[in-house]
Design a protein around this motif. Structure first.
Motif, PDB file in Angstrom:
ATOM      1  N   ALA A 368       1.071   6.701   2.351  1.00  0.00           N
ATOM      2  CA  ALA A 368       1.192   5.595   1.383  1.00  0.00           C
ATOM      3  C   ALA A 368       0.325   5.901   0.163  1.00  0.00           C
ATOM      4  CB  ALA A 368       0.783   4.271   2.034  1.00  0.00           C
ATOM      5  N   ARG A 369      -0.865   6.422   0.419  1.00  0.00           N
ATOM      6  CA  ARG A 369      -1.745   6.777  -0.721  1.00  0.00           C
ATOM      7  C   ARG A 369      -1.135   7.922  -1.527  1.00  0.00           C
ATOM      8  NH1 ARG A 369      -5.762   5.437   2.987  1.00  0.00           N
ATOM      9  NH2 ARG A 369      -5.867   7.570   3.753  1.00  0.00           N
ATOM     10  N   ARG A 370      -0.505   8.858  -0.844  1.00  0.00           N
ATOM     11  CA  ARG A 370       0.135   9.983  -1.546  1.00  0.00           C
ATOM     12  C   ARG A 370       1.246   9.459  -2.470  1.00  0.00           C
ATOM     13  NH1 ARG A 370       0.435  15.514  -0.183  1.00  0.00           N
ATOM     14  NH2 ARG A 370       2.249  16.591  -1.050  1.00  0.00           N
ATOM     15  N   MET A 371       2.030   8.517  -1.935  1.00  0.00           N
ATOM     16  CA  MET A 371       3.095   7.926  -2.749  1.00  0.00           C
ATOM     17  C   MET A 371       2.495   7.215  -3.964  1.00  0.00           C
ATOM     18  SD  MET A 371       6.354   7.287  -3.096  1.00  0.00           S
ATOM     19  CE  MET A 371       7.487   6.950  -1.751  1.00  0.00           C
ATOM     20  N   ALA A 372       1.445   6.446  -3.735  1.00  0.00           N
ATOM     21  CA  ALA A 372       0.814   5.712  -4.845  1.00  0.00           C
ATOM     22  C   ALA A 372       0.296   6.694  -5.892  1.00  0.00           C
ATOM     23  CB  ALA A 372      -0.325   4.841  -4.304  1.00  0.00           C
ATOM     24  N   LEU A 389      -3.865   0.300   3.402  1.00  0.00           N
ATOM     25  CA  LEU A 389      -3.122   0.522   4.640  1.00  0.00           C
ATOM     26  C   LEU A 389      -1.834   1.269   4.281  1.00  0.00           C
ATOM     27  CD1 LEU A 389      -4.406  -0.511   7.269  1.00  0.00           C
ATOM     28  CD2 LEU A 389      -2.898  -2.453   7.199  1.00  0.00           C
ATOM     29  N   ASN A 390      -0.703   0.759   4.681  1.00  0.00           N
ATOM     30  CA  ASN A 390       0.563   1.464   4.485  1.00  0.00           C
ATOM     31  C   ASN A 390       1.455   0.833   3.424  1.00  0.00           C
ATOM     32  OD1 ASN A 390       0.896  -0.837   6.020  1.00  0.00           O
ATOM     33  ND2 ASN A 390       2.659  -0.044   7.123  1.00  0.00           N
ATOM     34  N   GLN A 391       0.916  -0.160   2.689  1.00  0.00           N
ATOM     35  CA  GLN A 391       1.734  -0.901   1.726  1.00  0.00           C
ATOM     36  C   GLN A 391       1.382  -0.489   0.287  1.00  0.00           C
ATOM     37  OE1 GLN A 391       3.472  -2.209   4.618  1.00  0.00           O
ATOM     38  NE2 GLN A 391       3.976  -3.668   3.030  1.00  0.00           N
TER      39      GLN A 391
END
Ligand code: PLP
Length: 461
Positions: A368-372, A389-391
């Motif tokens: 999730a952090r990678r996507m952000a 978290l995952n959001q």
């Protein structure tokens, strides 16, 4: 014939799962064509079961969403680890009713074993009772029924026999971002939505402990405090340690809606997010989200088994229990007849172990952090939440552009993400919850989202 039918389903399922990662992620069919393919008049005569299954697979296929696949980021949706799908087939083949021990000694023993594993992995009190329900919504209902029983019982009122209409008034407190399923559960239990005392939340949606403390001081009424581990949009967790302390000082019951966030408790480096969780009185969570077992699977956990059992158990002369019956699955859930949905959980715990389950949670948060990071590197894109978290909440310039990007991403099909209004801003909502998602899936999805954004910002509005 049995074998041919089951082997047909096996072949269809195996092919589907082999291909799920390469499908267009969203549903492709229009409603009318699905209705035409799958509807029609009541069949008067039977059809060969193998033909039925093959037709079903063909006709349903365009309307199947690849939510079991690695690039489905909608809502908060887990996939299903293959061994859990297989164990789910056994649940159907054995077709056990898990209401009473005598109906399925094996299922009762497995529920006992898995309950212990869950409590240990989450670091919850070992004596807590666990009900295997359909999802977190029903888990919220079950736990809040136990809470309602307990807070009235302390005043000498038995809500199960005397009802709610003349009972002492219960005060229900929740954070301003309480999940709609907890509100719905409260409605089922006789509490009106206007009766819920909503406590202000911070920028991430966490209940403000100081505001709760002040609210608690305003009344001595029997009180239930509904907290949250894992805000459905941001993933933020309420400050449980402080909440539990001040609520318990006032004799209030603390319920935690932890549909996905509760599982932060299974990962040592995330556990601080849910610090103090073990001091609460009840916990509702999902297994079909972060535990990646097939729908439908949730867990209702109550620290003191007595109010849990009092709120849920039933007696009838024909429901005769064996003399040595310790656990009746039906004592902890709102249903009586119920499938052995614990079997996929058993298979998950045995095949991955606690470390393997924690690894899924940890990896999803990292992804999730990678996507952000990938998305926020582009000018015009901002991340609206702290990605704890995952959001991930993503905003593309303004409401209009964000809406267009969401539509374009869903149509393009590399991945799927939905939308949400977050503090009056339209955002794309990305939830990374699938066991099989890889860094490559995140990069491919980020590229697709960026392409849609670049194309949308060039189109005339
Ligand atoms: C915080 C929270 N509680 C409850 C639920 C309801 O869970 P389910 O729909 O699985 O019953 C959700 C679903 O996303 C959730 O995020």
């Amino acid at each position: 014939m049995h074998r041919a039918v089951l082997e047909t389903a096996h072949a269809i399922a195996a092919k589907y799962l082999e291909e799920v990662a390469s499908r267009h992620v969203g549903g492709m069919a229009a409603r009318e064509s699905l209705k035409a393919a799958l509807g029609g008049p009541l069949p008067k005569n039977g059809t060969d079961p193998v033909v039925v299954l093959n037709d079903l697979a063909t006709c349903a296929d365009p309307g199947i969403v690849a939510s079991a696949g690695p690039r489905y980021f909608g809502f908060v949706t887990g996939g299903a680890v293959p061994v859990t799908v297989a164990a789910d087939w056994l649940a159907s083949a054995w077709d056990q009713n898990t209401c009473l021990y005598v109906m399925s000694p094996a299922a009762a023993a497995i529920e006992d074993a898995v309950s212990g594993w869950i409590l240990e992995l989450l670091g919850l009190p070992r004596g807590a009772s666990v009900g295997f329900v359909t999802g977190c919504h029903m888990a919220n209902f079950t736990c809040l029924a136990a809470a309602r029983h307990a807070v009235l019982r302390r005043l000498g009122w038995n809500v199960e026999t005397q009802g709610l209409q003349r009972a002492p008034r219960i005060r229900v407190i929740a954070g301003g971002d309480v999940h709609v399923s907890a509100v719905s559960a409260l409605r089922y239990l006789g509490f009106g939505t206007d009766e819920i005392d909503l406590i202000p939340v911070d920028a991430q949606g966490r209940m403000r402990a100081d505001a709760l403390d002040a609210a608690l001081r305003r009344s001595d009424a029997p009180t239930i405090v509904c907290t949250q581990a894992g805000n459905v949009s941001t993933g933020a967790c309420d400050p449980l340690d402080a909440i539990v302390k001040s609520a318990h000082a006032k004799g209030a019951w603390v319920h935690v809606d932890g549909a996905f966030g509760l599982w932060a408790g299974a990962v040592p480096e995330l556990r601080a997010l849910v610090e103090g969780i073990e001091g609460a009185d009840s916990w509702a969570t999902d297994a079909h989200k972060w535990l990646n077992v097939p729908y439908d699977s949730g867990l209702a956990i109550v620290a003191d088994a007595a109010p849990h059992r009092a709120a849920m158990s039933m007696k009838a002369s024909y429901l005769q229990r064996g003399a040595d019956e310790e656990r009746a699955g039906g004592d902890w859930v709102p249903e009586s007849s119920r499938r052995a949905r614990v079997l996929p959980l058993y298979a998950l715990f045995r095949s991955l172990g606690g470390d393997g389950i924690a690894a899924i949670v940890r990896r999803n948060c990292m992804l999730a952090r990678r996507m952000a990071d990938r998305l926020s590197a582009e000018s015009g894109i901002s991340i609206l939440n702290d990605v704890v978290l995952n959001q991930v909440l993503v905003r593309f310039i303004d409401d209009h552009t964000t809406g267009r990007v969401i539509t374009a991403v869903q149509a393009e099909g590399t991945c799927w993400a939905g939308g949400v209004m977050w503090r009056n801003n339209q955002a794309m909502r990305i939830s990374v919850s699938n066991w099989s998602t890889t860094e490559a899936d995140i990069d491919r999805s980020a590229d697709a989202i960026l392409n849609c954004f670049r194309a949308s910002s060039q189109e005339p509005s």
